[in-house]
Scaffold this motif. Structure first.
Motif, PDB file in Angstrom:
ATOM      1  N   LYS A  74       0.835  -1.215   0.000  1.00 17.87           N
ATOM      2  CA  LYS A  74       0.000   0.000   0.000  1.00 17.87           C
ATOM      3  C   LYS A  74       0.869   1.265   0.000  1.00 17.87           C
ATOM      4  CE  LYS A  74      -3.775   2.210   2.392  1.00 17.87           C
ATOM      5  NZ  LYS A  74      -4.461   2.337   3.674  1.00 17.87           N
ATOM      6  N   ASN A  75       0.478   2.211  -0.852  1.00 21.52           N
ATOM      7  CA  ASN A  75       1.173   3.508  -1.001  1.00 21.52           C
ATOM      8  C   ASN A  75       2.528   3.421  -1.692  1.00 21.52           C
ATOM      9  OD1 ASN A  75      -0.914   4.915   0.244  1.00 21.52           O
ATOM     10  ND2 ASN A  75      -0.044   4.536   2.284  1.00 21.52           N
ATOM     11  N   ALA A  76       2.841   2.289  -2.268  1.00 24.32           N
ATOM     12  CA  ALA A  76       4.113   2.187  -2.995  1.00 24.32           C
ATOM     13  C   ALA A  76       4.110   3.135  -4.190  1.00 24.32           C
ATOM     14  CB  ALA A  76       4.313   0.756  -3.477  1.00 24.32           C
ATOM     15  N   ASP A  77       5.266   3.744  -4.438  1.00 32.15           N
ATOM     16  CA  ASP A  77       5.479   4.494  -5.683  1.00 32.15           C
ATOM     17  C   ASP A  77       6.076   3.592  -6.753  1.00 32.15           C
ATOM     18  OD1 ASP A  77       4.842   7.294  -4.833  1.00 32.15           O
ATOM     19  OD2 ASP A  77       6.418   6.831  -3.362  1.00 32.15           O
ATOM     20  N   VAL A  78       6.850   2.604  -6.300  1.00 33.99           N
ATOM     21  CA  VAL A  78       7.515   1.680  -7.226  1.00 33.99           C
ATOM     22  C   VAL A  78       7.273   0.252  -6.764  1.00 33.99           C
ATOM     23  CG1 VAL A  78       9.709   0.982  -8.270  1.00 33.99           C
ATOM     24  CG2 VAL A  78       9.397   3.360  -7.544  1.00 33.99           C
TER      25      VAL A  78
END
Ligand code: CP
Ligand code: NVA
Length: 328
Positions: A220-224
């Motif tokens: 959750k909330n990963a950019d990559v």
């Protein structure tokens, strides 16, 4: 001011955040120069040898094209005496008399370390069982190009085999750059504890975090979202075991959705088993009935996937490493 002339590039552990930023900025400049169609002479008169114990497409070609673009000459060497009829130390001493720089790809990190110790010229790590630092520079350049945040605000999630060279290399690079780094893998494949503790210490200084988890909901909330093959070069006897452990960790649409971030990007160092239309792939398909492995074809070919920009960036970042360490 940063000056890397004469330095070897064996692992990002050896570099400060400032030095890593310097190489990334140089890569950006060299990429812009190439895009303008400008040929350079920064490496004119330099001779470079590329020693390969393992197969490669990107790394070999990146070193060669980078060298050619800036006027250097290259020898590609896969059948040397090293380790067979001649010690690494003696090989290093000989190659150091001929060449201005040595690239090594192979099994042991100790080999690349020994080449650096004995050759007297810069040595570049083009992948070992433990590390793959040139790949990380390409990955971070790609993140900088596609994510509108400084690296130290990025949540970077590596999913899959937490113990392999990419899992290690990304953790090291992320700790150095103060990123929020997470390994998501089954407990059996959690990264080496000593390395995790060492990198947590680094992250304390840079403002980053290192999290190791087996829970895929933590993306959750990963950019990559980054993944790598489930079986690395030299581990081909482990397909069955890895498939069993890693099936729940496949990067598919559901996992991308779990990030709850519509701007999240997908990266992979490549080569990848997203379709099994390859020689090894067909064998796996026949043996295990799988059609895709670490990433689905759908994600691999989606808009979020920046894997070919990433592959191109191998060349620009490797060029930066050679220019920085040979010229300064
Ligand atoms: N990513 C990478 O190192 O690719 P090659 O194995 O093709 O060099
Ligand atoms: N972990 C992979 C990376 C390939 C670039 C391997 O070592 O085969």
């Amino acid at each position: 001011p940063v000056n890397l002339r004469g330095r070897s590039f064996l692992t990002l552990k050896d570099f400060t955040p400032e030095e890593i930023n310097y190489m990334l900025d140089l890569a950006k400049d060299l990429k812009a120069k190439k895009r303008m169609g400008l040929k350079g002479k920064l490496l004119e008169g330099k001779n470079i040898v590329l020693l390969f114990e393992k197969t490669s497409t990107r790394t070999r070609c990146a070193f060669e094209v980078a060298a050619f673009d800036e006027g250097a000459n290259v020898t590609f060497l896969t059948n040397s005496q090293m380790g067979k009829k001649e010690s690494i130390e003696d090989t290093a001493k000989v190659l150091g008399r001929f060449y201005d720089g040595i690239e090594f790809r192979g099994f042991k990190q100790e080999t690349v370390d020994a080449l650096a110790e004995h050759s007297g010229v810069p040595v570049w790590n083009g992948l070992t069982d433990l590390d793959h630092p040139t790949q990380v520079l390409a990955d971070f350049l790609t993140v900088m190009e596609h994510i509108d945040k400084p690296l130290n605000k990025v949540k970077f999630v590596y999913v899959g085999d937490g113990r392999n060279n990419m899992g290690n290399a990304l953790m090291i690079g992320a700790a150095k750059m103060g990123m929020d780094f997470m390994t998501v893998s089954p407990k059996e494949l959690f990264p080496n504890e000593d390395l995790v503790n060492e990198m947590k210490e680094v992250a304390k200084e840079t403002g980053g975090t290192i999290t190791i988890t087996d829970n895929i909901d933590d993306v959750k909330n990963a950019d990559v979202i980054y993944t790598d093959v489930w079986v690395s070069m030299g581990e081909e006897d482990q397909f069955e075991e890895r498939i069993k452990l890693l099936k729940p960790y496949q990067v598919n649409k559901e996992m991308m959705d779990k990030t709850e971030n519509p701007d999240a990007i997908f990266l992979h160092c490549l080569p990848s088993f997203h379709d099994l239309e390859t020689q090894v792939g067909k064998e796996i398909y026949e043996k295990f009935g799988l059609k895709e492995m670490e990433v689905t074809d759908e994600v691999f070919r989606s808009k979020a996937s920046k894997v070919f920009d990433e592959a191109e960036n191998r060349m620009h970042t490797i060029k930066a490493v050679m220019v920085a360490t040979l010229i300064g």
